[in-house]
Motif scaffolding. Structure first.
Motif, PDB file in Angstrom:
ATOM      1  N   ASN A 199      51.165  38.048  35.593  1.00  0.00           N
ATOM      2  CA  ASN A 199      50.256  37.588  34.537  1.00  0.00           C
ATOM      3  C   ASN A 199      50.959  37.336  33.209  1.00  0.00           C
ATOM      4  O   ASN A 199      50.348  36.804  32.279  1.00  0.00           O
ATOM      5  CB  ASN A 199      49.147  38.618  34.309  1.00  0.00           C
ATOM      6  N   GLU A 200      52.210  37.749  33.101  1.00  0.00           N
ATOM      7  CA  GLU A 200      52.952  37.535  31.847  1.00  0.00           C
ATOM      8  C   GLU A 200      53.092  36.042  31.569  1.00  0.00           C
ATOM      9  O   GLU A 200      53.293  35.234  32.485  1.00  0.00           O
ATOM     10  CB  GLU A 200      54.343  38.182  31.931  1.00  0.00           C
ATOM     11  N   ILE A 201      52.959  35.677  30.300  1.00  0.00           N
ATOM     12  CA  ILE A 201      53.037  34.278  29.875  1.00  0.00           C
ATOM     13  C   ILE A 201      54.189  34.134  28.888  1.00  0.00           C
ATOM     14  O   ILE A 201      54.283  34.901  27.925  1.00  0.00           O
ATOM     15  CB  ILE A 201      51.719  33.840  29.202  1.00  0.00           C
ATOM     16  N   ASP A 202      55.055  33.164  29.114  1.00  0.00           N
ATOM     17  CA  ASP A 202      56.159  32.920  28.190  1.00  0.00           C
ATOM     18  C   ASP A 202      55.618  32.633  26.792  1.00  0.00           C
ATOM     19  O   ASP A 202      54.720  31.807  26.610  1.00  0.00           O
ATOM     20  CB  ASP A 202      56.989  31.718  28.665  1.00  0.00           C
ATOM     21  N   GLY A 203      56.179  33.339  25.809  1.00  0.00           N
ATOM     22  CA  GLY A 203      55.764  33.138  24.432  1.00  0.00           C
ATOM     23  C   GLY A 203      54.625  34.029  23.988  1.00  0.00           C
ATOM     24  O   GLY A 203      54.280  34.049  22.808  1.00  0.00           O
ATOM     25  N   VAL A 204      54.018  34.785  24.924  1.00  0.00           N
ATOM     26  CA  VAL A 204      52.923  35.704  24.588  1.00  0.00           C
ATOM     27  C   VAL A 204      53.472  37.128  24.611  1.00  0.00           C
ATOM     28  O   VAL A 204      53.992  37.587  25.637  1.00  0.00           O
ATOM     29  CB  VAL A 204      51.745  35.571  25.572  1.00  0.00           C
ATOM     30  N   ASP A 205      53.375  37.812  23.495  1.00  0.00           N
ATOM     31  CA  ASP A 205      53.913  39.170  23.391  1.00  0.00           C
ATOM     32  C   ASP A 205      52.981  40.176  24.052  1.00  0.00           C
ATOM     33  O   ASP A 205      51.777  40.213  23.756  1.00  0.00           O
ATOM     34  CB  ASP A 205      54.115  39.561  21.921  1.00  0.00           C
ATOM     35  N   THR A 206      53.529  40.972  24.956  1.00  0.00           N
ATOM     36  CA  THR A 206      52.797  42.087  25.559  1.00  0.00           C
ATOM     37  C   THR A 206      53.701  43.308  25.506  1.00  0.00           C
ATOM     38  O   THR A 206      54.936  43.196  25.417  1.00  0.00           O
ATOM     39  CB  THR A 206      52.421  41.804  27.020  1.00  0.00           C
ATOM     40  N   TYR A 207      53.090  44.484  25.581  1.00  0.00           N
ATOM     41  CA  TYR A 207      53.896  45.703  25.560  1.00  0.00           C
ATOM     42  C   TYR A 207      54.574  45.927  26.908  1.00  0.00           C
ATOM     43  O   TYR A 207      55.656  46.513  26.967  1.00  0.00           O
ATOM     44  CB  TYR A 207      53.025  46.895  25.157  1.00  0.00           C
ATOM     45  N   SER A 208      53.969  45.430  27.971  1.00  0.00           N
ATOM     46  CA  SER A 208      54.632  45.509  29.274  1.00  0.00           C
ATOM     47  C   SER A 208      55.858  44.608  29.300  1.00  0.00           C
ATOM     48  O   SER A 208      56.875  44.946  29.908  1.00  0.00           O
ATOM     49  CB  SER A 208      53.661  45.117  30.388  1.00  0.00           C
ATOM     50  N   GLY A 209      55.770  43.459  28.636  1.00  0.00           N
ATOM     51  CA  GLY A 209      56.936  42.583  28.547  1.00  0.00           C
ATOM     52  C   GLY A 209      57.995  43.128  27.618  1.00  0.00           C
ATOM     53  O   GLY A 209      59.196  42.957  27.854  1.00  0.00           O
ATOM     54  N   LEU A 210      57.565  43.804  26.562  1.00  0.00           N
ATOM     55  CA  LEU A 210      58.511  44.352  25.577  1.00  0.00           C
ATOM     56  C   LEU A 210      59.261  45.564  26.119  1.00  0.00           C
ATOM     57  O   LEU A 210      60.490  45.649  26.007  1.00  0.00           O
ATOM     58  CB  LEU A 210      57.732  44.752  24.316  1.00  0.00           C
ATOM     59  N   TRP A 211      58.524  46.504  26.708  1.00  0.00           N
ATOM     60  CA  TRP A 211      59.130  47.771  27.121  1.00  0.00           C
ATOM     61  C   TRP A 211      59.327  47.893  28.628  1.00  0.00           C
ATOM     62  O   TRP A 211      59.992  48.819  29.096  1.00  0.00           O
ATOM     63  CB  TRP A 211      58.250  48.941  26.652  1.00  0.00           C
ATOM     64  N   GLY A 212      58.729  46.978  29.380  1.00  0.00           N
ATOM     65  CA  GLY A 212      58.708  47.140  30.825  1.00  0.00           C
ATOM     66  C   GLY A 212      57.483  47.954  31.220  1.00  0.00           C
ATOM     67  O   GLY A 212      57.031  48.821  30.449  1.00  0.00           O
ATOM     68  N   PRO A 213      56.920  47.711  32.414  1.00  0.00           N
ATOM     69  CA  PRO A 213      55.680  48.386  32.806  1.00  0.00           C
ATOM     70  C   PRO A 213      55.768  49.907  32.785  1.00  0.00           C
ATOM     71  O   PRO A 213      54.840  50.578  32.308  1.00  0.00           O
ATOM     72  CB  PRO A 213      55.431  47.868  34.227  1.00  0.00           C
ATOM     73  N   ARG A 214      56.864  50.477  33.267  1.00  0.00           N
ATOM     74  CA  ARG A 214      56.948  51.931  33.373  1.00  0.00           C
ATOM     75  C   ARG A 214      56.965  52.590  31.990  1.00  0.00           C
ATOM     76  O   ARG A 214      56.193  53.512  31.714  1.00  0.00           O
ATOM     77  CB  ARG A 214      58.197  52.327  34.161  1.00  0.00           C
ATOM     78  N   LYS A 215      57.839  52.110  31.107  1.00  0.00           N
ATOM     79  CA  LYS A 215      57.934  52.699  29.776  1.00  0.00           C
ATOM     80  C   LYS A 215      56.664  52.448  28.974  1.00  0.00           C
ATOM     81  O   LYS A 215      56.183  53.334  28.253  1.00  0.00           O
ATOM     82  CB  LYS A 215      59.150  52.135  29.030  1.00  0.00           C
ATOM     83  N   ALA A 216      56.099  51.254  29.097  1.00  0.00           N
ATOM     84  CA  ALA A 216      54.871  50.929  28.364  1.00  0.00           C
ATOM     85  C   ALA A 216      53.721  51.827  28.811  1.00  0.00           C
ATOM     86  O   ALA A 216      52.930  52.295  27.982  1.00  0.00           O
ATOM     87  CB  ALA A 216      54.508  49.458  28.575  1.00  0.00           C
ATOM     88  N   ALA A 217      53.629  52.078  30.122  1.00  0.00           N
ATOM     89  CA  ALA A 217      52.579  52.963  30.630  1.00  0.00           C
ATOM     90  C   ALA A 217      52.780  54.385  30.117  1.00  0.00           C
ATOM     91  O   ALA A 217      51.802  55.086  29.803  1.00  0.00           O
ATOM     92  CB  ALA A 217      52.566  52.948  32.156  1.00  0.00           C
ATOM     93  N   LEU A 218      54.027  54.822  30.018  1.00  0.00           N
ATOM     94  CA  LEU A 218      54.314  56.163  29.504  1.00  0.00           C
ATOM     95  C   LEU A 218      53.897  56.283  28.036  1.00  0.00           C
ATOM     96  O   LEU A 218      53.302  57.292  27.629  1.00  0.00           O
ATOM     97  CB  LEU A 218      55.803  56.472  29.663  1.00  0.00           C
ATOM     98  N   ILE A 219      54.197  55.261  27.240  1.00  0.00           N
ATOM     99  CA  ILE A 219      53.820  55.282  25.827  1.00  0.00           C
ATOM    100  C   ILE A 219      52.303  55.280  25.682  1.00  0.00           C
ATOM    101  O   ILE A 219      51.732  56.009  24.861  1.00  0.00           O
ATOM    102  CB  ILE A 219      54.454  54.088  25.090  1.00  0.00           C
ATOM    103  N   TRP A 220      51.626  54.471  26.512  1.00  0.00           N
ATOM    104  CA  TRP A 220      50.169  54.446  26.465  1.00  0.00           C
ATOM    105  C   TRP A 220      49.592  55.806  26.841  1.00  0.00           C
ATOM    106  O   TRP A 220      48.669  56.306  26.183  1.00  0.00           O
ATOM    107  CB  TRP A 220      49.631  53.380  27.412  1.00  0.00           C
ATOM    108  N   ALA A 221      50.157  56.415  27.885  1.00  0.00           N
ATOM    109  CA  ALA A 221      49.687  57.740  28.306  1.00  0.00           C
ATOM    110  C   ALA A 221      49.905  58.769  27.194  1.00  0.00           C
ATOM    111  O   ALA A 221      49.055  59.647  26.971  1.00  0.00           O
ATOM    112  CB  ALA A 221      50.411  58.170  29.578  1.00  0.00           C
TER     113      ALA A 221
END
Length: 301
Positions: free
Chosen positions: A201-223
């Motif tokens: 679902n990632e889109i080039d040019g659209v900033d997401t935290y999963s794209g920035l940190w990777g799914p695993r690290k982003a999920a940890l930060i969210w948790a």
């Protein structure tokens, strides 16, 4: 700007079916918590009506400002959104936003005129956010600072909402800062949670935290944000005398959120993305419901 276009626009960009219940609980809980922490009776129904109206209109104004500042990015990377695809014009959306300003001011003034000063503070911060504080490229290159600077509007809004109770009474509760901190962290829970996407679902040019940190690290930060939020909820409950409710029910909700985060981190599928986004919204809803209404319900029994 036909009724059909407006209806489609709200479904896609300001869904009332989700927004109305969340903001009703958010605004009412804020007023209730302020009174409970100070040991004062609840204010009249007018405070709750004014609080809900102000909350709804402010969040709509935030959406309008996002449409304005993100338009060029949306044209390039998300042309399916309502304004880029021509469903409704930016001018129409901005007009609705401008019309909502005096209505918001009237709602605050009708309950307690000095609230207008706090409303002005929120509007100044919103204007600064829309201008990206004058340093858009510098700020976007620092996503954590970007998140913090934008989520700072949440405790400002909550300061205004709680003031529906404490400003007429003369002074805020001593521990009110805990609740304002809870609003800031819950804003992060919502914002990060809605930007944890499945890789496909990632889109080039659209900033997401999963794209920035990777799914695993982003999920940890969210948790981690959920855990901090739970801790603040317990702190608020200590101040209102229902700590066991926050520990037990809040703990169960936090555990469910952590399971959703773990599932997404392990296999970041589209289904896991949707579950985590849902968990973020339900957690924030539950947080405010427990903080604001648990003391009232416990007293009834």
């Amino acid at each position: 700007m036909t009724p059909a276009a407006l209806w489609t626009y709200q479904k896609e960009r300001f869904p009332l079916v989700r927004t109305v219940p969340l903001l009703a609980v958010f605004s009412a809980a804020s007023i209730s918590v302020s009174a409970e922490m100070a040991g004062r009776p609840l204010p009249g129904w007018g405070a709750f009506v004014a609080g809900f109206a102000v909350a709804m209109l402010l969040f709509f104004q935030m959406r309008v400002c996002d449409e304005y500042k993100d338009l060029e990015d949306d044209k390039c990377h998300r042309p399916d959104r309502p304004i880029p695809r021509g469903l409704i014009s930016l001018r129409a959306v901005l007009t609705l936003g401008l019309v909502s300003l005096p209505v918001t001011a009237f709602a605050a003034w009708a309950w307690h005129p000095p609230l207008l000063w706090l409303l002005l503070m929120v509007w100044i911060w919103l204007l600064a956010m829309t201008a990206e504080f004058g340093v858009p490229e510098w700020l976007k290159a620092r996503p954590v600072l970007y998140l913090v600077s934008h989520m700072a509007i949440m405790p400002l809004i909550d300061l205004l909402l709680t003031a529906m109770e404490w400003l007429p009474a003369g002074t805020p509760a001593f521990w009110l800062g805990l609740f304002l901190a809870l609003s800031f962290v819950n804003g992060c829970v919502l914002e990060i949670g809605r930007k944890l996407w499945a890789p496909q679902n990632e889109i080039d040019g659209v900033d997401t935290y999963s794209g920035l940190w990777g799914p695993r690290k982003a999920a940890l930060i969210w948790a981690a944000c959920v855990v901090v939020s739970w801790g603040l909820l317990v702190g608020v409950a200590v101040a209102t005398g229902v700590v066991w409710v926050a520990v037990l029910l809040g703990g169960a909700g936090a555990f469910w959120c952590l399971r959703a985060a773990a599932a997404y981190a392990a296999v970041p599928t589209i289904a896991a993305q949707k579950r985590l986004d849902t968990a973020a919204g339900l957690w924030v809803f539950a947080c405010y419901a427990l903080a604001g209404f648990a003391p009232l319900i416990v007293r009834m029994f």
